[in-house]
Motif scaffolding. Structure first.
Motif, PDB file in Angstrom:
ATOM      1  N   ILE B  42       0.779  -1.372   0.133  1.00 20.55           N
ATOM      2  CA  ILE B  42      -0.103  -0.096   0.151  1.00 20.55           C
ATOM      3  C   ILE B  42       0.926   1.289  -0.044  1.00 20.55           C
ATOM      4  CG2 ILE B  42      -1.753   1.219   1.157  1.00 20.55           C
ATOM      5  CD1 ILE B  42      -2.668  -1.550   0.371  1.00 20.55           C
ATOM      6  N   THR B  43       1.880   1.344   1.003  1.00 20.38           N
ATOM      7  CA  THR B  43       2.679   2.406   0.828  1.00 20.38           C
ATOM      8  C   THR B  43       3.648   2.671  -0.211  1.00 20.38           C
ATOM      9  OG1 THR B  43       4.168   1.233   2.681  1.00 20.38           O
ATOM     10  CG2 THR B  43       2.449   2.596   3.371  1.00 20.38           C
ATOM     11  N   MET B  44       4.251   1.599  -0.775  1.00 21.41           N
ATOM     12  CA  MET B  44       5.092   1.725  -1.750  1.00 21.41           C
ATOM     13  C   MET B  44       4.961   0.704  -2.896  1.00 21.41           C
ATOM     14  SD  MET B  44       7.591   3.896  -1.033  1.00 21.41           S
ATOM     15  CE  MET B  44       8.009   4.862   0.437  1.00 21.41           C
ATOM     16  N   ALA B  45       3.774   1.094  -3.743  1.00 22.05           N
ATOM     17  CA  ALA B  45       3.199   0.165  -4.579  1.00 22.05           C
ATOM     18  C   ALA B  45       3.987   0.415  -5.966  1.00 22.05           C
ATOM     19  CB  ALA B  45       1.884   0.754  -4.980  1.00 22.05           C
ATOM     20  N   ASN B  46       4.550  -0.752  -6.291  1.00 18.18           N
ATOM     21  CA  ASN B  46       5.482  -0.475  -7.702  1.00 18.18           C
ATOM     22  C   ASN B  46       4.954  -1.192  -8.916  1.00 18.18           C
ATOM     23  OD1 ASN B  46       7.273   1.104  -6.643  1.00 18.18           O
ATOM     24  ND2 ASN B  46       8.499  -0.431  -5.606  1.00 18.18           N
ATOM     25  N   LEU B  47       3.992  -2.346  -8.689  1.00 17.27           N
ATOM     26  CA  LEU B  47       3.548  -2.986  -9.746  1.00 17.27           C
ATOM     27  C   LEU B  47       3.113  -2.355 -10.972  1.00 17.27           C
ATOM     28  CD1 LEU B  47       3.112  -6.113 -10.173  1.00 17.27           C
ATOM     29  CD2 LEU B  47       0.598  -5.969  -9.396  1.00 17.27           C
ATOM     30  N   SER B  48       2.521  -1.377 -10.809  1.00 21.17           N
ATOM     31  CA  SER B  48       2.211  -0.459 -11.851  1.00 21.17           C
ATOM     32  C   SER B  48       3.312   0.092 -12.602  1.00 21.17           C
ATOM     33  CB  SER B  48       1.292   0.714 -11.621  1.00 21.17           C
ATOM     34  OG  SER B  48       1.859   1.582 -10.728  1.00 21.17           O
ATOM     35  N   LEU B  49       4.588   0.250 -12.068  1.00 19.52           N
ATOM     36  CA  LEU B  49       5.782   0.669 -12.786  1.00 19.52           C
ATOM     37  C   LEU B  49       6.366  -0.269 -13.759  1.00 19.52           C
ATOM     38  CD1 LEU B  49       7.301   2.826  -9.876  1.00 19.52           C
ATOM     39  CD2 LEU B  49       5.877   3.709 -11.727  1.00 19.52           C
ATOM     40  N   ILE B  50       6.345  -1.486 -13.237  1.00 18.88           N
ATOM     41  CA  ILE B  50       7.115  -2.656 -13.794  1.00 18.88           C
ATOM     42  C   ILE B  50       6.025  -3.044 -15.171  1.00 18.88           C
ATOM     43  CG2 ILE B  50       7.491  -5.118 -13.644  1.00 18.88           C
ATOM     44  CD1 ILE B  50       9.444  -3.752 -11.781  1.00 18.88           C
ATOM     45  N   LEU B  51       4.811  -2.682 -14.781  1.00 23.82           N
ATOM     46  CA  LEU B  51       4.018  -3.009 -16.180  1.00 23.82           C
ATOM     47  C   LEU B  51       3.608  -1.735 -17.137  1.00 23.82           C
ATOM     48  CD1 LEU B  51       1.489  -5.638 -14.169  1.00 23.82           C
ATOM     49  CD2 LEU B  51       3.072  -6.088 -15.941  1.00 23.82           C
ATOM     50  N   GLY B  52       4.418  -0.588 -16.520  1.00 26.54           N
ATOM     51  CA  GLY B  52       4.082   0.777 -17.432  1.00 26.54           C
ATOM     52  C   GLY B  52       2.520   1.096 -17.351  1.00 26.54           C
ATOM     53  N   MET B  53       1.876   1.085 -16.020  1.00 22.91           N
ATOM     54  CA  MET B  53       0.634   1.360 -15.910  1.00 22.91           C
ATOM     55  C   MET B  53       0.542   2.623 -14.849  1.00 22.91           C
ATOM     56  SD  MET B  53      -1.241  -2.075 -15.545  1.00 22.91           S
ATOM     57  CE  MET B  53      -1.933  -3.089 -16.947  1.00 22.91           C
ATOM     58  N   GLU B  54       1.519   3.362 -14.915  1.00 18.62           N
ATOM     59  CA  GLU B  54       1.489   4.498 -13.738  1.00 18.62           C
ATOM     60  C   GLU B  54       0.459   5.644 -13.978  1.00 18.62           C
ATOM     61  OE1 GLU B  54       4.294   3.581 -15.679  1.00 18.62           O
ATOM     62  OE2 GLU B  54       5.643   5.372 -15.940  1.00 18.62           O
ATOM     63  N   ASP B  55       0.028   5.847 -15.021  1.00 16.48           N
ATOM     64  CA  ASP B  55      -1.117   6.869 -15.439  1.00 16.48           C
ATOM     65  C   ASP B  55      -2.427   6.421 -15.350  1.00 16.48           C
ATOM     66  OD1 ASP B  55       0.928   8.726 -15.842  1.00 16.48           O
ATOM     67  OD2 ASP B  55       1.403   8.044 -17.929  1.00 16.48           O
ATOM     68  N   ILE B  56      -2.670   5.310 -14.763  1.00 14.31           N
ATOM     69  CA  ILE B  56      -4.284   4.947 -14.476  1.00 14.31           C
ATOM     70  C   ILE B  56      -4.945   5.782 -13.810  1.00 14.31           C
ATOM     71  CG2 ILE B  56      -3.929   2.654 -15.502  1.00 14.31           C
ATOM     72  CD1 ILE B  56      -3.859   2.158 -12.167  1.00 14.31           C
ATOM     73  N   PRO B  57      -6.204   6.239 -13.996  1.00 17.34           N
ATOM     74  CA  PRO B  57      -6.837   7.064 -13.110  1.00 17.34           C
ATOM     75  C   PRO B  57      -7.423   6.373 -11.729  1.00 17.34           C
ATOM     76  CG  PRO B  57      -8.481   6.171 -14.995  1.00 17.34           C
ATOM     77  CD  PRO B  57      -6.803   5.468 -15.093  1.00 17.34           C
ATOM     78  N   ILE B  58      -7.948   5.243 -11.656  1.00 17.46           N
ATOM     79  CA  ILE B  58      -8.364   4.442 -10.622  1.00 17.46           C
ATOM     80  C   ILE B  58      -7.475   3.330 -10.217  1.00 17.46           C
ATOM     81  CG2 ILE B  58     -10.424   3.292  -9.491  1.00 17.46           C
ATOM     82  CD1 ILE B  58     -12.322   4.847 -11.653  1.00 17.46           C
ATOM     83  N   THR B  59      -7.415   3.389  -8.894  1.00 18.03           N
ATOM     84  CA  THR B  59      -6.279   2.242  -8.553  1.00 18.03           C
ATOM     85  C   THR B  59      -6.914   1.655  -7.165  1.00 18.03           C
ATOM     86  OG1 THR B  59      -5.245   3.718  -6.804  1.00 18.03           O
ATOM     87  CG2 THR B  59      -4.371   4.043  -8.970  1.00 18.03           C
ATOM     88  N   LEU B  60      -6.167   0.633  -6.513  1.00 13.96           N
ATOM     89  CA  LEU B  60      -6.595   0.013  -5.417  1.00 13.96           C
ATOM     90  C   LEU B  60      -6.725   0.688  -4.197  1.00 13.96           C
ATOM     91  CD1 LEU B  60      -6.964  -2.846  -4.170  1.00 13.96           C
ATOM     92  CD2 LEU B  60      -4.438  -2.671  -3.591  1.00 13.96           C
ATOM     93  N   HIS B  61      -6.069   1.824  -4.088  1.00 13.55           N
ATOM     94  CA  HIS B  61      -6.012   2.880  -3.192  1.00 13.55           C
ATOM     95  C   HIS B  61      -7.195   3.369  -3.071  1.00 13.55           C
ATOM     96  CE1 HIS B  61      -1.806   2.479  -3.154  1.00 13.55           C
ATOM     97  NE2 HIS B  61      -1.591   2.776  -2.043  1.00 13.55           N
ATOM     98  N   ASP B  62      -8.002   3.899  -4.322  1.00 14.52           N
ATOM     99  CA  ASP B  62      -9.170   4.499  -4.308  1.00 14.52           C
ATOM    100  C   ASP B  62     -10.373   3.532  -3.736  1.00 14.52           C
ATOM    101  OD1 ASP B  62      -8.575   6.912  -5.597  1.00 14.52           O
ATOM    102  OD2 ASP B  62      -7.991   5.449  -7.174  1.00 14.52           O
TER     103      ASP B  62
END
Lengths: 81, 260
Positions: B42-62
Motif C-alpha cells: 500500500i505505501t510503496m506500490a510498484n507493480l504499476s511501474l513494472i507493467l508501465g501502468m503508472e498513468d491509470i485513473p482509478i487504483t486499489l487505493h481508491d
C-alpha cells in the motif's frame, strides 16, 4: 612469391569482412552500450515525470492530518485484536 | 470456482517480488490462465511501474478508501493478465484503509484461476494483512544471509497465520562460490526451491521501459526461468526454447530487422 602476397591480401580482405560483420551484429545486439543509453533515457524520462507529479502533490499535502489518520488506524487495529 | 490466491513475500525489500509477480502473472496468462495481480504494497506500490501502468485513473487505493468500485480498478495488461495496481499518489496512500483488503480478496478470488498478491517488505500491519489474504505463500529470496533470515521469519509468521508455504524462488543468483546453494537454502527454509533465477541485466532494462521481461525479452535466462515456474504452477509441460547458435545469432542481428 607474388601468389603468396595475393593470397595474404585476399585472406586479410576476407578477415576484414568477417570482423565488420561481427562488429555490426554486436552493435545491433541488445547488450550493446547504445541500447543501455536508450534504456537509461527511457528510465530517466519516466522517473522525472513521476517526480513532477509527486512534487506538485506535496504542495498541498497535510502531514499532520496523515499522522492523525495513522494513529486512528493503529488504534482501530488494536481494538480489533 | 475459487482461484488459487498466492502471496509473494520476502521480509526483506529488493529481492524482486514485484518483478516476479508481474512476469509470472503474464507468463501464466500466456499459458491461457485467468490471472489477477494485486499490489498489496500500500505505501510503496510498484507493480504499476513494472507493467508501465503508472498513468491509470482509478487504483486499489481508491477502492480501499471506499471511493471507487473494485471492478473499475481492474485493468487488462499484457497477454490479458488482469491487474489491480496501487496508486503512486501520497494523498491516496493517506486515505487507503489496508484492512479492507481482506474483504476485497474474497471478491477477487472468484474472478480468476490465479490471484497473485505482491506483499510489502517487512512485517508491519500491511505485510501481515497481505500474508493473511493469501491461501498459499511463495517466498522470494536472494542467496545472501539477510534475505534468507528475513524470508525464514516471513515463512514462520505465514505458517502461524495459516498460510501454506508452497516454496521459495531463489532470485538474483550469480553462482559465485560465496553464495549459498539451492540445497542449503532448502534446508534452512524447509521448503522446496521452485525456481532459480539468475541475475540478468535484461530485468532492469525491461522495467525501465515498463514492459514485462517475458514480453520484452522472452529468450533471456530470467524470462525462461520465470516461464518454467509458471508452467510448474499451472501444471503444464513446457519445453524452453533451444538456444540460438552463434552463427544464426550474428545473421539475425544483421538481417533480422529492428532491435527490441
Amino acid at each position: 612469391m607474388s601468389a603468396i602476397i595475393y593470397g595474404i591480401i585476399v585472406i586479410l580482405f576476407m578477415l576484414n569482412i568477417v570482423l565488420a560483420l561481427l562488429y555490426l551484429s554486436a552493435r545491433r545486439s541488445p547488450y550493446y552500450v547504445v541500447y543501455d543509453e536508450e534504456t537509461k533515457n527511457a528510465l530517466k524520462r519516466r522517473v522525472l515525470h513521476l517526480k513532477e507529479d509527486l512534487e506538485s502533490e506535496l504542495v498541498d499535502f497535510d502531514i499532520v492530518e496523515w499522522e492523525k489518520t495513522l494513529e486512528e488506524s493503529i488504534e482501530e487495529e488494536i481494538r480489533n485484536l | 470456482m475459487e482461484g488459487r490466491s498466492i502471496v509473494f513475500a520476502s521480509g526483506k525489500g529488493g529481492t524482486g517480488k514485484t518483478t516476479i509477480v508481474a512476469n509470472l502473472g503474464v507468463a501464466l496468462a500466456q499459458f491461457g490462465k485467468e490471472v489477477i495481480l494485486i499490489d498489496a504494497d500500500i505505501t510503496m506500490a510498484n507493480l504499476s511501474l513494472i507493467l508501465g501502468m503508472e498513468d491509470i485513473p482509478i487504483t486499489l487505493h481508491d477502492v480501499l478508501a471506499g471511493e471507487a468500485d473494485l471492478r473499475d480498478a481492474i485493468y487488462e495488461g499484457p497477454a490479458g493478465v488482469k491487474v489491480i495496481p496501487g496508486g503512486l499518489s501520497l494523498e491516496k496512500v493517506k486515505k487507503a484503509k489496508p484492512e479492507r483488503l481482506r474483504e476485497l480478496i474474497r471478491e477477487i478470488s472468484q474472478m480468476g484461476d490465479f490471484i497473485l498478491i505482491d506483499a510489502p517488505a517487512g512485517l508491519e500491519i500491511t505485510s501481515v494483512t497481505a500474508l493473511l489474504i493469501g491461501k498459499e505463500l511463495i517466498v522470494v529470496t536472494n542467496p545472501e544471509i539477510s534475505a534468507i533470515t528475513d524470508s525464514l521469519k516471513t515463512k514462520l509468521v505465514a505458517e502461524k497465520l495459516g498460510t501454506l508455504p508452497l516454496g521459495a524462488v531463489l532470485n538474483r543468483v550469480t553462482n559465485e562460490k560465496t553464495e549459498l546453494t539451492k540445497e542449503e537454502i532448502e534446508a534452512i527454509l524447509e521448503v522446496p526451491v521452485l525456481a532459480v533465477i539468475s541475475e540478468d541485466p535484461e530485468v532492469k532494462r525491461a522495467s525501465a521501459y515498463g514492459v514485462p521481461l517475458v514480453v520484452k525479452n522472452p529468450m533471456s535466462p530470467a524470462a525462461i526461468a520465470i516461464k518454467q515456474l509458471a508452467a510448474k504452477l499451472a501444471g503444464i509441460k513446457w519445453q524452453p526454447p533451444e538456444p540460438e547458435s552463434p552463427i544464426k545469432r550474428v545473421f539475425r542481428a544483421l538481417f533480422g530487422g529492428r532491435r527490441r
